[in-house]
Design a protein around this motif. Structure first.
Motif, mmCIF file in Angstrom:
data_model
loop_
_atom_site.group_PDB
_atom_site.id
_atom_site.type_symbol
_atom_site.label_atom_id
_atom_site.label_comp_id
_atom_site.label_asym_id
_atom_site.label_seq_id
_atom_site.Cartn_x
_atom_site.Cartn_y
_atom_site.Cartn_z
ATOM 1 N N ASN A 47 0.874 -1.171 0.000
ATOM 2 C CA ASN A 47 0.000 0.000 0.000
ATOM 3 C C ASN A 47 0.908 1.217 0.000
ATOM 4 O O ASN A 47 1.346 1.658 1.054
ATOM 5 C CB ASN A 47 -0.902 -0.022 1.239
ATOM 6 N N ARG A 99 -4.984 -5.974 -7.718
ATOM 7 C CA ARG A 99 -4.766 -5.444 -6.371
ATOM 8 C C ARG A 99 -6.052 -5.407 -5.549
ATOM 9 O O ARG A 99 -7.143 -5.381 -6.098
ATOM 10 C CB ARG A 99 -4.164 -4.036 -6.471
ATOM 11 N N PRO A 125 -6.643 -0.853 -0.460
ATOM 12 C CA PRO A 125 -5.385 -1.405 0.046
ATOM 13 C C PRO A 125 -4.943 -0.881 1.413
ATOM 14 O O PRO A 125 -4.144 -1.538 2.080
ATOM 15 C CB PRO A 125 -4.367 -1.051 -1.044
ATOM 16 N N SER A 126 -5.443 0.266 1.844
ATOM 17 C CA SER A 126 -5.021 0.765 3.156
ATOM 18 C C SER A 126 -5.691 0.008 4.297
ATOM 19 O O SER A 126 -5.287 0.138 5.454
ATOM 20 C CB SER A 126 -5.303 2.265 3.279
#
Ligand code: HEM
Ligand SMILES: *[C@@H]1O[C@H](CO)[C@@H](O)[C@H](O)[C@H]1NC(C)=O
Ligand SMILES: *[C@@H]1O[C@H](CO)[C@@H](O)[C@H](O)[C@H]1NC(C)=O
Ligand SMILES: *[C@@H]1O[C@H](CO)[C@@H](O)[C@H](O)[C@H]1NC(C)=O
Length: 214
Positions: free
Chosen positions: A97, A174, A178-179
């Motif tokens: 990330n 992905r 993503p955080s």
């Protein structure tokens, strides 16, 4: 009974050469038993899964493990399945990330997006966790990865010595958020299995190394 079966299974594979090798990681000081999981026909492209353990472990007891994942930046997410299959075992999933790496504890009983798993918890180490131009890497101590409930109310314990059957999965796509460690992520492109030697993952100064790398 399940524990007995698990023990028998481990004994039966002991004669098979493990697909892992012991390597000293100079950065963290851990000796990892490492497996290079290829995900492309180009043999140089793969994900390194390393396991480091304390040295004083007893069979059929829970034990902590340090897991190190080193992946080329093209890897969208990857996961390690501690029981060697997708379902009904702890899954360690990780992805980059930005300049950080996220680790996520997952579990599923079906071949669908695994949900959060509170049976395992992670402490991420500062040393051994980074993103650079070519790779992302994460090093974390897991409590709860090496034992888990199996059917019939029994507990499966990975063997602290000898080989354990592990599995991985990889996707180039992905995670959507993503955080967040609870992000959704897409179906894998590749999965695979191997025999991971835990004997050579033994680190007599495990606790000192954990403290040093935090
Ligand atoms: C969105 C998340 C995921 C979806 C939708 C998904 C879906 C599936 C499906 C449909 C299969 C069956 C494929 C076949 O029979 O050929 C499968 C197999 C498999 N998956 Fe996943 N998967 C996901 C995440 C993961 C993760 C996180 C791992 C490991 C960390 C994993 C490891 C495996 C393995 C090892 C297999 C082989 C069969 C088995 O062991 O059950 N999967 N997956
Ligand atoms: C192993 O050693 C550590 C640190 O000395 C200790 O905390 C732990 O209880 C020991 N584990 C076993 C299974 O003896
Ligand atoms: C996400 O991180 C939080 C805080 O560290 C932790 O309590 C939680 O268990 C993690 N969830 C997953 C799915 O890894
Ligand atoms: C990037 O990280 C990888 C994995 O830790 C390492 O092998 C490589 O040497 C690093 N590259 C640079 C330029 O530091």
């Amino acid at each position: 009974m399940a524990a007995q079966c698990a023990a028998a299974a481990v004994v039966s594979v002991r004669e098979i050469a493990a697909d892992s090798a012991a390597v000293l990681d100079r950065e963290t000081g851990f000796t990892f038993s490492q497996h290079f999981a290829k995900y492309a026909t180009d043999a140089s492209r793969g994900i390194m899964f390393g396991v480091a353990l304390p040295s004083n472990l007893t069979s059929f007891q829970p034990f902590d493990a340090v897991i190190q994942i080193t992946a080329p930046v093209e890897v969208g997410w990857t996961g390690l399945a501690w029981g060697g299959r997708m379902t009904a075992n702890p899954l360690t999933v990780a992805w980059a990330n930005g300049n950080n790496v996220v680790i996520s504890s997952r579990y599923t009983t079906q071949h669908t997006l695994p949900g959060s798993y509170t049976g395992a918890s992670y402490v991420v180490m500062k040393t051994g966790t980074h993103v650079n131009r070519t790779h992302w890497q994460i090093t974390a101590k897991c409590a709860g990865c090496t034992n888990f409930a199996s059917s019939g109310g029994y507990t499966t314990y990975l063997s602290p010595r000898g080989n354990n059957n592990l599995a991985f999965a990889y996707a180039q796509a992905r995670p959507s958020n993503p955080s967040s460690n609870t992000s959704s992520f897409p179906y894998h492109d590749v999965h695979g299995y191997w025999q991971h030697d835990f004997t050579s993952a033994s680190n007599p100064t495990f606790e000192t190394l954990v403290a040093k790398n935090l």
